[in-house]
Structure formats: C-alpha cells, structure tokens
Write a protein that holds these residues in place. Structure first.
Motif, PDB file in Angstrom:
ATOM      1  N   ASN A 250       0.804  -1.345  -0.053  1.00 33.22           N
ATOM      2  CA  ASN A 250      -0.031   0.025   0.130  1.00 33.22           C
ATOM      3  C   ASN A 250       0.912   1.349   0.064  1.00 33.22           C
TER       4      ASN A 250
ATOM      5  N   PRO B 135      -7.770  -0.757  -1.211  1.00 30.60           N
ATOM      6  CA  PRO B 135      -8.979  -0.777  -0.944  1.00 30.60           C
ATOM      7  C   PRO B 135      -9.737   0.343  -2.011  1.00 30.60           C
TER       8      PRO B 135
ATOM      9  N   LEU C 249     -13.377   1.459  -5.887  1.00 31.06           N
ATOM     10  CA  LEU C 249     -14.363   2.646  -6.066  1.00 31.06           C
ATOM     11  C   LEU C 249     -14.896   2.417  -7.577  1.00 31.06           C
TER      12      LEU C 249
ATOM     13  N   MET D  38     -18.749   2.715  -7.828  1.00 34.77           N
ATOM     14  CA  MET D  38     -19.270   4.106  -7.726  1.00 34.77           C
ATOM     15  C   MET D  38     -19.693   4.521  -9.088  1.00 34.77           C
TER      16      MET D  38
ATOM     17  N   TRP E  13     -26.574   1.067 -14.541  1.00 31.56           N
ATOM     18  CA  TRP E  13     -27.128   0.103 -15.276  1.00 31.56           C
ATOM     19  C   TRP E  13     -27.820   0.406 -16.467  1.00 31.56           C
TER      20      TRP E  13
ATOM     21  N   SER F 196     -35.234  14.116 -13.868  1.00 33.88           N
ATOM     22  CA  SER F 196     -34.851  13.744 -12.388  1.00 33.88           C
ATOM     23  C   SER F 196     -34.458  12.486 -12.232  1.00 33.88           C
ATOM     24  N   ALA F 197     -34.966  11.514 -13.258  1.00 35.27           N
ATOM     25  CA  ALA F 197     -34.399  10.070 -13.394  1.00 35.27           C
ATOM     26  C   ALA F 197     -32.963   9.932 -14.020  1.00 35.27           C
ATOM     27  N   ALA F 198     -32.609  10.998 -14.501  1.00 38.74           N
ATOM     28  CA  ALA F 198     -31.331  10.705 -15.702  1.00 38.74           C
ATOM     29  C   ALA F 198     -30.216  11.384 -15.011  1.00 38.74           C
ATOM     30  N   VAL F 199     -30.078  11.331 -13.456  1.00 32.93           N
ATOM     31  CA  VAL F 199     -28.918  11.959 -12.936  1.00 32.93           C
ATOM     32  C   VAL F 199     -27.558  11.290 -13.358  1.00 32.93           C
ATOM     33  N   TYR F 200     -27.769  10.061 -13.388  1.00 32.00           N
ATOM     34  CA  TYR F 200     -26.344   9.312 -13.755  1.00 32.00           C
ATOM     35  C   TYR F 200     -26.766   8.194 -14.593  1.00 32.00           C
TER      36      TYR F 200
ATOM     37  N   MET G 278       1.745   3.636   8.081  1.00 28.48           N
ATOM     38  CA  MET G 278       0.529   3.351   7.172  1.00 28.48           C
ATOM     39  C   MET G 278      -0.384   2.057   7.731  1.00 28.48           C
ATOM     40  N   PRO G 279      -1.927   2.376   7.869  1.00 29.15           N
ATOM     41  CA  PRO G 279      -2.629   1.587   8.357  1.00 29.15           C
ATOM     42  C   PRO G 279      -2.815   0.366   7.622  1.00 29.15           C
ATOM     43  N   ARG G 280      -3.272  -0.545   7.897  1.00 30.04           N
ATOM     44  CA  ARG G 280      -3.518  -1.695   6.934  1.00 30.04           C
ATOM     45  C   ARG G 280      -4.781  -1.722   6.311  1.00 30.04           C
ATOM     46  N   CYS G 281      -4.801  -2.731   5.563  1.00 31.13           N
ATOM     47  CA  CYS G 281      -6.053  -2.512   4.163  1.00 31.13           C
ATOM     48  C   CYS G 281      -7.358  -2.874   5.205  1.00 31.13           C
TER      49      CYS G 281
ATOM     50  N   PHE H  59      -9.496   0.346   6.069  1.00 26.51           N
ATOM     51  CA  PHE H  59     -10.131   1.115   5.061  1.00 26.51           C
ATOM     52  C   PHE H  59     -11.281   0.501   4.184  1.00 26.51           C
TER      53      PHE H  59
ATOM     54  N   ILE I 287     -14.524   2.381   2.877  1.00 30.77           N
ATOM     55  CA  ILE I 287     -14.868   2.550   1.777  1.00 30.77           C
ATOM     56  C   ILE I 287     -16.276   2.111   1.546  1.00 30.77           C
TER      57      ILE I 287
ATOM     58  N   ALA J   7     -18.631   4.839   2.473  1.00 26.20           N
ATOM     59  CA  ALA J   7     -18.699   5.865   1.574  1.00 26.20           C
ATOM     60  C   ALA J   7     -19.637   5.418   0.400  1.00 26.20           C
ATOM     61  N   ILE J   8     -19.441   4.179  -0.204  1.00 25.70           N
ATOM     62  CA  ILE J   8     -20.050   3.628  -1.202  1.00 25.70           C
ATOM     63  C   ILE J   8     -21.615   3.797  -0.790  1.00 25.70           C
TER      64      ILE J   8
ATOM     65  N   CYS K 123     -23.034   7.486  -0.843  1.00 26.46           N
ATOM     66  CA  CYS K 123     -23.008   7.987  -2.000  1.00 26.46           C
ATOM     67  C   CYS K 123     -24.183   7.652  -2.772  1.00 26.46           C
TER      68      CYS K 123
ATOM     69  N   ARG L 298     -27.363   9.576  -4.068  1.00 28.09           N
ATOM     70  CA  ARG L 298     -27.760   9.644  -5.548  1.00 28.09           C
ATOM     71  C   ARG L 298     -29.541   9.207  -5.715  1.00 28.09           C
TER      72      ARG L 298
ATOM     73  N   GLU M  23     -31.439  12.066  -4.808  1.00 28.94           N
ATOM     74  CA  GLU M  23     -31.576  12.986  -5.623  1.00 28.94           C
ATOM     75  C   GLU M  23     -32.270  12.813  -6.705  1.00 28.94           C
ATOM     76  N   CYS M  24     -32.244  11.643  -6.817  1.00 27.32           N
ATOM     77  CA  CYS M  24     -33.307  10.850  -8.236  1.00 27.32           C
ATOM     78  C   CYS M  24     -34.540  11.067  -7.913  1.00 27.32           C
TER      79      CYS M  24
ATOM     80  N   LEU N 172     -33.527   3.644  -9.168  1.00 26.04           N
ATOM     81  CA  LEU N 172     -33.567   3.254 -10.172  1.00 26.04           C
ATOM     82  C   LEU N 172     -33.183   1.696 -10.354  1.00 26.04           C
TER      83      LEU N 172
ATOM     84  N   ALA O 134     -32.239  -2.050 -11.277  1.00 21.33           N
ATOM     85  CA  ALA O 134     -31.081  -2.634 -11.970  1.00 21.33           C
ATOM     86  C   ALA O 134     -31.345  -3.082 -13.237  1.00 21.33           C
TER      87      ALA O 134
END
Lengths: 163, 209
Positions: A68, A74, A78, A81, A85, A159-163, B1-4, B7, B11, B14-15, B18, B22, B25-26, B30, B32
């Motif tokens: 690391n 880790p 990401l 994100m 779909w 509104s549905a097409a944010v991403y 340095m912290p270990r894996c 984190f 993470i 955070a996901i 997020c 989203r 906001e929508c 949505l 799948a």
C-alpha cells in the motif's frame, strides 16, 4: 511475492510471464470492466464517476497483497461507484419472453458524441433490444421503431437521469 | 500506514452514503434492469420466429433494411395503406402465405400471429383441411354442404378456403368477435337453402362472399 494461477492459457505461456499481483489485478479489472454486470451495465460519464474511476484505475498497481505504499488497495473498489445500469430489454406482454424490438432513441440536442449518418441524424440512434442505452441524462425519449409492435413512447424524466 | 482492513469499512460506508445520496437526488430507486413491456400486433410474428428475419440485425438499420422489412419481413400486408405496384404481387404472395401459416397447412410453422383462442381453435379445426381432400370431404359435412352440394353452391374444398378467408379477415382486422358472426351468416345461408328460400339465400350468399 504472491503467485496466482491464471486461467487463460495465452497469459500463462512462456512469452507472457505474470509475476506481480498488480498485473493480475489489472487483468482482472479489465475483464470485469468488459463484462460488467453480465453486459447489462456500463460506466457512467459523470464527474463523480470519472473521479472514482481515476482512483480505482490509478496506474500504480501493487507488487504484493500488502503493498500500500503508493496507492491504497481498497481504493481499487471505487469503480463500483461509476457503474450505471443501462441494459435495456424488451418483454412481450403476451408471452412474457424477451423479444427483439427495434427502438429509436432520441438524444438531447447537446449530445455531441454521435456521428451523423446519411439516414439518421445525430440526435437519433437506432438500437435493437437487448442493448445498452446511451447515458440516461442524454436521452430525451425512447420509442418503438417497428411495425410489428404497437407504437409507444417513453420519455425519460430529468429527475431520473442524474447518472 | 494503516492496514487494508481499516479502510474497507470506510470505503463501504462511503459507497453506501453515495448511493443513498444519489437515490435521494433522483427521487426514485433506479432499477437494476431497464425493461420495456411491448405488445405485438396481431397478424405479425416476432423477429425470433420470422423465417425472413435477418440473423444479425445491427443497431444502425438504415432505410435499405427498413424497406427490406416492409417488403419481406412483415407478413401482414394489410398494414400498408397504399402498396406500390412493384410489391403488390409480393404482397399477394405473402397474403396467401399468411393464410397457409395461420391455417396450419404448412408443416413446421409454429408462428403465432394471434393469441386469440377462438381464432386458433377455428384455424385448427376448420382451416387445416385444405391440403387434404379426404379431410376436407369429411369436414364439409360439418358445414352442411356435403361434397358437392354446399349452401353457397360451391365445391366442398371451397369451404375450407372460405374459412381461411374469414380467418384471415379476422386476424387482419384484429376482430375475433366477427368470427361467430360469419358462422351465423353461414348457418343462415344453410337454413335458407334447406327451406328453399332462394331470394334470401342469394342475398345472403352475396353478403357472405
């Protein structure tokens, strides 16, 4: 040093010796991107998604599983994100089975990534289900482009097409 | 340095945050998998069951392929308001072909042009005897005409063709309820012929034809 068994014979040949974990990671990530969600998902083009992809695909792959030093491993996760779909399929109302339906996708006027052809303007795209739609924020509406099915039109709300 | 492992929870949180942001906001969650529910028009076959469908129908189908679709792939010529003279002959061929397919006289054709049980049953029981004279002779008794004496004064094999024309009309216009009306008219013609009422019989025959 961690040695992984590569299931691809071409990659395990003598001409392509894979030694580092980072090489395996890059290969597996590329394969995952290629077959993302079984072909039903794709990568988004939003700024947040690009930032997540930049963090996930930072071109400094580790040498071992506990490396690391230059990039936190880790953060390779990401890319999740940035997944959007966009896989579209059509289902027959009578039989309940997936069918092939030609569609006409009308894009917004500000979209500039499509090339104008002789028959189709740049703001329209002809697709056949099952397929991957363009980014939802660029689509204004989707309509059926076939005489075999009843005409219908779906407008994508803003509104549905944010991403 | 912290270990894996330190984190991974960060993470994942955070996901999750997020994604939650989203979705908020929508305003909607949505799906799948985007799914379109479509309904096929009666008289048309799906692309997967169309023998004339191209194997690789690409995303960019131009006008050339659209014309190809118009002429060959669409087995319902009544959909075209004004067919041109050049394709009129082809349309007539497709009309006969559709009649044969719907009637089931063509072997290995399991095309479904209609899902109406009345039309399907009618086609199986009354319209599949055209190819076989033996069956047509036996089924013509059902319609009361016999082999040489039908209420319309035509040959017994024409009964099957008349049934197919009726079936074609019902499928083409998407009116399966018109089929009992045709049958009642035919029955009335039969009654008039048996009760020796030539005037009513002739007028009704003209209507049915």
């Amino acid at each position: 040093m961690v040695w992984h068994t590569v299931s691809f014979p071409l990659l395990s040949s003598q001409s392509c010796i894979i030694q580092y974990k980072g090489t395996h990671m890059a290969l597996q990530m590329s394969i995952g991107f290629l077959f993302m969600g079984g072909g039903r998902a794709s990568l988004s083009r939003s700024k947040e998604s690009i930032a997540a992809l930049l963090a996930a695909c930072f071109p400094r792959f580790p040498k071992s599983i506990d490396d690391n030093q230059y990039h936190l491993q880790p953060l390779r996760h990401l890319w999740v994100m940035a997944v959007s779909w966009r896989g579209l399929k059509a289902v027959d109302a009578d039989t309940g089975k997936d069918v092939v339906v030609p569609l006409l996708v009308e894009l917004n006027a500000c979209v500039d990534y499509t090339a104008e052809t002789a028959h189709v303007p740049a703001t329209k795209r002809r697709i056949v289900t099952p397929c991957l739609l363009p980014p939802l924020k660029d689509i204004s509406c989707v309509c059926i482009n076939s005489e075999r099915y009843y005409p219908n039109k779906w407008a994508i709300p803003r509104s549905a097409a944010v991403y | 340095m912290p270990r894996c492992t330190d984190f991974k929870s960060i993470i994942s949180i955070a996901i999750f945050k997020c994604n939650a942001r989203r979705r908020s906001e929508c305003g909607i969650l949505l799906p799948a998998r985007l799914c379109l529910i479509v309904k096929r028009r009666p008289g048309y076959s799906s692309f997967s069951r169309d023998p004339y469908a191209p194997p690789g129908m690409g995303c960019e189908t131009g006008h050339r392929e659209k014309e190809y679709l118009r002429i060959r792939h669409v087995l319902a010529p009544w959909a075209h308001a004004q067919p041109t003279n050049s394709i009129r002959g082809r349309v007539r061929e497709l009309e006969n072909e559709l009649i044969a397919i719907v009637a089931g006289t063509r072997i290995n054709d399991n095309l479904e042009y209609t899902a109406d049980p009345l039309l399907v049953t009618f086609s199986r029981h009354f319209c599949d005897a055209v190819a076989s004279n033996r069956h047509s002779a036996s089924r013509s008794q059902i319609w009361g005409g016999g082999k040489n004496a039908t209420p319309l004064g035509i040959a017994s094999s024409s009964i099957g063709r008349w049934c197919m024309r009726v079936l074609y009309t019902c499928v083409a216009t998407d009116q399966p309820t018109a089929l009992p009306l045709y049958i009642q008219l035919h029955y009335s013609a039969l009654v008039f012929s048996l009760t020796r009422q030539p005037r009513q019989w002739l007028s009704l025959c003209a209507v049915i034809k």
